[in-house]
Design a protein around this motif. Sequence first.
Motif, PDB file in Angstrom:
ATOM      1  N   SER A   1       0.834  -1.210   0.000  1.00  0.00           N
ATOM      2  CA  SER A   1       0.000   0.000   0.000  1.00  0.00           C
ATOM      3  C   SER A   1       0.863   1.252   0.000  1.00  0.00           C
ATOM      4  CB  SER A   1      -0.936   0.003   1.202  1.00  0.00           C
ATOM      5  OG  SER A   1      -0.179  -0.006   2.404  1.00  0.00           O
ATOM      6  N   GLU A   2       1.987   1.225   0.713  1.00  0.00           N
ATOM      7  CA  GLU A   2       2.884   2.384   0.715  1.00  0.00           C
ATOM      8  C   GLU A   2       3.562   2.539  -0.640  1.00  0.00           C
ATOM      9  OE1 GLU A   2       5.609   2.659   3.999  1.00  0.00           O
ATOM     10  OE2 GLU A   2       4.083   2.000   5.421  1.00  0.00           O
ATOM     11  N   LEU A   3       3.915   1.420  -1.243  1.00  0.00           N
ATOM     12  CA  LEU A   3       4.528   1.492  -2.570  1.00  0.00           C
ATOM     13  C   LEU A   3       3.549   2.047  -3.599  1.00  0.00           C
ATOM     14  CD1 LEU A   3       6.549  -1.853  -2.693  1.00  0.00           C
ATOM     15  CD2 LEU A   3       7.436   0.461  -2.412  1.00  0.00           C
ATOM     16  N   SER A   4       2.291   1.667  -3.492  1.00  0.00           N
ATOM     17  CA  SER A   4       1.271   2.199  -4.396  1.00  0.00           C
ATOM     18  C   SER A   4       1.115   3.704  -4.222  1.00  0.00           C
ATOM     19  CB  SER A   4      -0.073   1.512  -4.151  1.00  0.00           C
ATOM     20  OG  SER A   4      -0.001   0.165  -4.517  1.00  0.00           O
ATOM     21  N   GLU A   5       1.171   4.148  -2.972  1.00  0.00           N
ATOM     22  CA  GLU A   5       1.046   5.583  -2.695  1.00  0.00           C
ATOM     23  C   GLU A   5       2.254   6.340  -3.255  1.00  0.00           C
ATOM     24  OE1 GLU A   5       0.856   8.527   1.169  1.00  0.00           O
ATOM     25  OE2 GLU A   5       0.095   6.482   1.371  1.00  0.00           O
ATOM     26  N   ILE A   6       3.436   5.768  -3.080  1.00  0.00           N
ATOM     27  CA  ILE A   6       4.647   6.394  -3.619  1.00  0.00           C
ATOM     28  C   ILE A   6       4.574   6.450  -5.143  1.00  0.00           C
ATOM     29  CG2 ILE A   6       7.142   6.093  -3.909  1.00  0.00           C
ATOM     30  CD1 ILE A   6       7.143   4.899  -1.031  1.00  0.00           C
ATOM     31  N   ALA A   7       4.140   5.368  -5.770  1.00  0.00           N
ATOM     32  CA  ALA A   7       4.019   5.322  -7.224  1.00  0.00           C
ATOM     33  C   ALA A   7       3.009   6.358  -7.715  1.00  0.00           C
ATOM     34  CB  ALA A   7       3.618   3.927  -7.680  1.00  0.00           C
ATOM     35  N   ALA A   8       1.904   6.510  -7.001  1.00  0.00           N
ATOM     36  CA  ALA A   8       0.882   7.488  -7.389  1.00  0.00           C
ATOM     37  C   ALA A   8       1.429   8.910  -7.290  1.00  0.00           C
ATOM     38  CB  ALA A   8      -0.354   7.333  -6.512  1.00  0.00           C
ATOM     39  N   LYS A   9       2.212   9.183  -6.233  1.00  0.00           N
ATOM     40  CA  LYS A   9       2.799  10.513  -6.075  1.00  0.00           C
ATOM     41  C   LYS A   9       3.810  10.799  -7.188  1.00  0.00           C
ATOM     42  CE  LYS A   9       2.134  10.974  -1.106  1.00  0.00           C
ATOM     43  NZ  LYS A   9       2.791  11.072   0.206  1.00  0.00           N
ATOM     44  N   CYS A  10       4.607   9.796  -7.540  1.00  0.00           N
ATOM     45  CA  CYS A  10       5.582   9.961  -8.627  1.00  0.00           C
ATOM     46  C   CYS A  10       4.865  10.206  -9.949  1.00  0.00           C
ATOM     47  CB  CYS A  10       6.470   8.730  -8.732  1.00  0.00           C
ATOM     48  SG  CYS A  10       7.670   8.578  -7.399  1.00  0.00           S
ATOM     49  N   ALA A  11       3.818   9.447 -10.204  1.00  0.00           N
ATOM     50  CA  ALA A  11       3.063   9.610 -11.446  1.00  0.00           C
ATOM     51  C   ALA A  11       2.446  11.003 -11.517  1.00  0.00           C
ATOM     52  CB  ALA A  11       1.989   8.539 -11.558  1.00  0.00           C
ATOM     53  N   ALA A  12       1.884  11.469 -10.400  1.00  0.00           N
ATOM     54  CA  ALA A  12       1.280  12.796 -10.370  1.00  0.00           C
ATOM     55  C   ALA A  12       2.341  13.865 -10.613  1.00  0.00           C
ATOM     56  CB  ALA A  12       0.576  13.031  -9.039  1.00  0.00           C
ATOM     57  N   SER A  13       3.500  13.690 -10.023  1.00  0.00           N
ATOM     58  CA  SER A  13       4.582  14.647 -10.215  1.00  0.00           C
ATOM     59  C   SER A  13       5.044  14.658 -11.670  1.00  0.00           C
ATOM     60  CB  SER A  13       5.749  14.285  -9.291  1.00  0.00           C
ATOM     61  OG  SER A  13       6.851  15.128  -9.532  1.00  0.00           O
ATOM     62  N   ASN A  14       5.166  13.473 -12.263  1.00  0.00           N
ATOM     63  CA  ASN A  14       5.563  13.394 -13.667  1.00  0.00           C
ATOM     64  C   ASN A  14       4.523  14.040 -14.573  1.00  0.00           C
ATOM     65  OD1 ASN A  14       7.923  12.077 -13.003  1.00  0.00           O
ATOM     66  ND2 ASN A  14       7.137  10.031 -13.467  1.00  0.00           N
ATOM     67  N   LEU A  15       3.252  13.841 -14.269  1.00  0.00           N
ATOM     68  CA  LEU A  15       2.193  14.451 -15.077  1.00  0.00           C
ATOM     69  C   LEU A  15       2.233  15.971 -14.972  1.00  0.00           C
ATOM     70  CD1 LEU A  15      -0.843  12.061 -14.495  1.00  0.00           C
ATOM     71  CD2 LEU A  15       0.421  12.434 -16.616  1.00  0.00           C
ATOM     72  N   LEU A  16       2.529  16.478 -13.780  1.00  0.00           N
ATOM     73  CA  LEU A  16       2.636  17.932 -13.623  1.00  0.00           C
ATOM     74  C   LEU A  16       3.817  18.470 -14.423  1.00  0.00           C
ATOM     75  CD1 LEU A  16       1.828  18.390  -9.822  1.00  0.00           C
ATOM     76  CD2 LEU A  16       0.431  19.086 -11.775  1.00  0.00           C
ATOM     77  N   ASP A  17       4.922  17.732 -14.438  1.00  0.00           N
ATOM     78  CA  ASP A  17       6.077  18.151 -15.227  1.00  0.00           C
ATOM     79  C   ASP A  17       5.735  18.186 -16.716  1.00  0.00           C
ATOM     80  OD1 ASP A  17       7.611  18.374 -12.946  1.00  0.00           O
ATOM     81  OD2 ASP A  17       8.638  16.442 -13.214  1.00  0.00           O
ATOM     82  N   VAL A  18       5.051  17.162 -17.193  1.00  0.00           N
ATOM     83  CA  VAL A  18       4.665  17.105 -18.605  1.00  0.00           C
ATOM     84  C   VAL A  18       3.699  18.244 -18.931  1.00  0.00           C
ATOM     85  CG1 VAL A  18       3.411  15.748 -20.322  1.00  0.00           C
ATOM     86  CG2 VAL A  18       5.110  14.645 -18.878  1.00  0.00           C
ATOM     87  N   ALA A  19       2.768  18.501 -18.036  1.00  0.00           N
ATOM     88  CA  ALA A  19       1.811  19.590 -18.262  1.00  0.00           C
ATOM     89  C   ALA A  19       2.532  20.939 -18.338  1.00  0.00           C
ATOM     90  CB  ALA A  19       0.757  19.610 -17.155  1.00  0.00           C
ATOM     91  N   ALA A  20       3.525  21.138 -17.491  1.00  0.00           N
ATOM     92  CA  ALA A  20       4.286  22.390 -17.519  1.00  0.00           C
ATOM     93  C   ALA A  20       5.065  22.512 -18.824  1.00  0.00           C
ATOM     94  CB  ALA A  20       5.230  22.459 -16.319  1.00  0.00           C
TER      95      ALA A  20
END
Length: 71
Positions: free
Chosen positions: A14-33
């Motif tokens: 569950s912690e790994l899933s949360e970390i993966a979700a945070k990384c994905a969200a961060s990557n999406l924000l970078d791509v959006a920028a």
Amino acid sequence: MDDSEPKSPIEPASELSEIAAKCAASNLLDVAAQLAGLAEDLKALSSKSIEPIPTLAELDDQPEPGFSGTI
């Protein structure tokens, strides 16, 4: 020194899933920028006029300066 013990505790799934979700969200924000920056660049480029660049064939058709063509 005992190598049988792990150096860091193993994360629960569950912690790994949360970390993966945070990384994905961060990557999406970078791509959006990056996309926003590209959109601004395209907007700036669209306001400029495009001038044709002469091709090599067009340059060959023009006489050289100072050359009259007669011998």
